[in-house]
Design an enzyme around this catalytic site. Structure first.
Site, short mmCIF file in Angstrom:
data_model
loop_
_atom_site.label_atom_id
_atom_site.label_comp_id
_atom_site.label_asym_id
_atom_site.label_seq_id
_atom_site.Cartn_x
_atom_site.Cartn_y
_atom_site.Cartn_z
N ARG A 124 31.54 50.64 18.78
CA ARG A 124 30.35 51.56 18.11
C ARG A 124 30.65 51.80 16.61
O ARG A 124 30.22 52.60 15.85
CB ARG A 124 30.40 53.10 18.75
CG ARG A 124 30.32 53.01 20.14
CD ARG A 124 28.83 52.74 20.49
NE ARG A 124 28.45 52.78 22.06
CZ ARG A 124 28.77 51.91 22.94
NH1 ARG A 124 29.42 50.66 22.41
NH2 ARG A 124 28.57 52.01 24.12
N SER A 161 34.23 43.73 30.31
CA SER A 161 33.93 43.79 31.75
C SER A 161 33.50 45.27 32.07
O SER A 161 33.87 46.11 31.31
CB SER A 161 35.34 43.31 32.42
OG SER A 161 36.29 44.49 32.46
N TYR A 194 21.98 50.61 28.52
CA TYR A 194 21.78 51.89 27.66
C TYR A 194 21.32 51.30 26.14
O TYR A 194 22.08 50.18 25.97
CB TYR A 194 22.71 52.99 27.73
CG TYR A 194 24.22 52.39 27.85
CD1 TYR A 194 24.78 52.21 26.92
CD2 TYR A 194 24.46 52.08 29.11
CE1 TYR A 194 26.07 51.27 26.77
CE2 TYR A 194 25.94 51.50 29.04
CZ TYR A 194 26.37 51.01 27.85
OH TYR A 194 27.73 50.42 27.98
N GLU A 196 29.63 40.65 29.98
CA GLU A 196 30.31 41.43 30.96
C GLU A 196 30.83 40.79 32.04
O GLU A 196 29.92 40.30 32.81
CB GLU A 196 29.44 42.54 31.36
CG GLU A 196 28.88 43.33 30.17
CD GLU A 196 29.68 44.54 29.65
OE1 GLU A 196 30.97 44.70 30.42
OE2 GLU A 196 29.46 45.06 28.59
O1 0X9 Z 1 28.86 49.67 25.61
C1 0X9 Z 1 29.60 48.67 25.57
O2 0X9 Z 1 30.21 48.73 24.41
C2 0X9 Z 1 29.48 47.51 26.14
N1 0X9 Z 1 29.74 47.47 27.51
S1 0X9 Z 1 30.95 48.01 28.25
O3 0X9 Z 1 30.88 48.51 29.33
N2 0X9 Z 1 32.07 46.73 28.16
O4 0X9 Z 1 31.59 49.17 27.29
C3 0X9 Z 1 28.22 46.83 25.90
C4 0X9 Z 1 27.67 46.36 24.49
C5 0X9 Z 1 26.50 45.76 24.35
N3 0X9 Z 1 26.10 45.45 23.18
C6 0X9 Z 1 25.30 46.52 22.43
N4 0X9 Z 1 24.88 47.62 23.02
N5 0X9 Z 1 24.92 46.09 21.07
ZN ZN Z 2 33.78 46.80 27.07
#
Ligand code: 0X9
Ligand code: ZN
Length: 443
Positions: free
Chosen positions: A281, A334, A386, A409
């Protein structure tokens, strides 16, 4: 009386699971009384409620959250309140004591393959038993390596071991240091390590500390490529493969020693009991816009500013410096069996090259399926999961113009893929990695 026995049995299970492992320290301490829930969302309102909880409630930890279902753990403190809310939403759910699940996983984690002795070196002619050829012994050792989850130092010695064994094809580098001063180690693989190829395929793993299997798949890619280089000369034509198997080494180590389910990095803020930034993030594309939080206790805390974290800026520095050469950015996570392409920051935002992004994702998914039928779903994470902003995939595509940018994933029903299955996940994912890399030469 029955309750007392139940208590004793649970305490024993807890001790056994804790001591026996998933790491040397007791990385499950503090999880007694936690419950794992699998919730089927009836409608959009239940999904929205879950998204809100994921962002704002630090007593809940989402392992997986899709539009249709979620997997999460809930602290004993929140259990009753959470169940009451689920009932009022009218959704169906299953639950399991977390320690029971961990005990079952442990029982399933037998080390059937040869044990790994911590060293990964090719035996020299003469050191080996007569009947055992060096190559075969190396392969056996490697099987040992891919039947457990290595610690940070083992990962680094595996990487430097490969670079030492294949100096013409492989370089070992550090992109910088983590919050706690660990190396963010990288391997560069190409047909001639003295010449800079025109294109780069960049693959990273373990941005989230608890996603152990991801590191293994990237190390396996390095190992398999280097041990069969001749078979991959076409794929490697003018392509450098740049691998960062542990983006978040502090978080990874912390999951081995202290907290098996730690996700973020280990940034500590003086005077606060909560710590850590979600590196996925912290990238500078729609930073902190959606699916991210400014509450530092949140699992998706986005940091004080884009790139505030040394782990993020090490990756960004590398990618920015090489932006005209990097054609693929693949972020390995994952779990869930998904291949995501941009954009993930908002729903209904379609990138201009969505056709290509989708077709390469489908081809990779197809190649993975050929090994043992594993089925991946492809799409944008905003539509399947999401909306979440500040991730590497959006940054690489949107800010740096890297044409092939993905998050994958890997499989699993939780973060602990059983030891005997590690090698199979590595092998099937390898086929997908190669398919992605094959497309790099088209740019
Ligand atoms: O939420 C995340 O950071 C990722 N999934 S996790 O369950 N491994 O945490 C997905 C990220 C996907 N990419 C974006 N949202 N841009
Ligand atoms: Zn992750």
């Amino acid at each position: 009386m029955a309750k007392m026995w139940q208590g004793i049995v649970w305490s024993l299970t807890f001790c056994l699971v804790g001591l026996a492992g998933f790491g040397l320290g007791n990385n499950l301490a503090g999880y007694e009384g936690y419950t794992k829930y699998t919730v089927q969302h009836g409608d959009e309102s239940a999904f929205k409620y879950m998204v809100d909880l994921q962002t704002n409630d630090s007593e809940l930890d989402f392992w997986l959250l899709t539009r249709n279902s979620s997997v999460l753990t809930v602290s004993p403190k929140r259990k009753n309140q959470f169940e009451a809310r689920l009932s009022s939403l009218g959704v169906s759910y299953e639950m399991q004591p977390l320690m029971e699940l961990m005990a079952a996983l442990k029982a399933n984690s037998s080390y059937a393959e040869d044990d790994f002795d911590g060293e990964y070196e090719e035996c020299q002619q003469g050191d080996c038993e007569e009947a055992e050829r060096p190559r075969r012994r190396t392969r056996r050792q490697a099987r040992g390596f891919f039947s457990h989850y290595p610690r940070y130092h083992e990962v680094l010695s595996f990487m430097s071991g490969l670079a030492a064994r294949y100096p013409q094809y492989c370089r070992y580098e550090s992109l910088g240091h983590s919050n706690e001063g660990r190396h963010i180690a990288a391997l560069s693989i190409s047909l001639n390590s003295r010449v800079r190829p025109r294109r780069v395929a960049y693959i990273q793993a373990a941005t989230h500390g608890r996603e152990w299997i991801t590191t293994q798949t990237v190390l396996y890619l390095a190992y398999e490529l280097l041990s069969n280089l001749r078979a991959f000369t076409r794929v490697l034509q003018d392509v450098e493969i740049f691998l960062v198997p542990l983006v978040n080494p502090d978080g990874y180590e912390y999951t081995h020693t202290t907290d098996r389910f730690w996700r973020k990095n280990r940034h500590r803020y003086g005077g606060h009991s909560c710590s850590g930034v979600d590196i996925n993030r912290n990238f500078g594309n729609h930073w902190n816009y959606q699916g991210a939080s400014q509450n530092l206790c949140s699992e998706v805390y986005s940091g004080t500013s884009p790139n505030s974290e040394p782990e993020t800026s090490a990756v960004v520095r590398y990618l920015e410096f090489n932006r005209h050469r990097v054609k693929l950015s693949l972020d390995v996570h994952s779990f869930g069996k998904f291949i995501f392409y941009p954009y993930g920051y908002a729903k209904n935002t379609v990138p201009p090259t969505v056709g290509t992004l989708r077709s390469v994702a489908l081809r990779a998914a197809n190649q993975i399926g050929r090994y043992r039928g594993t089925r991946y779903t492809t799409g944008t994470s905003a539509s399947i999961l999401y909306e979440a902003s500040g991730s590497l995939d959006d940054f690489a595509y949107g800010n740096l113009g890297i044409p092939l940018s993905y998050t994958i994933e890997l499989p699993g029903d939780e973060f602990h893929v059983p030891a005997h299955d590690i090698i199979h996940v590595c092998k099937e994912t390898f086929a997908g990695f190669i398919e992605f890399i094959r497309h790099v030469s088209l740019y």
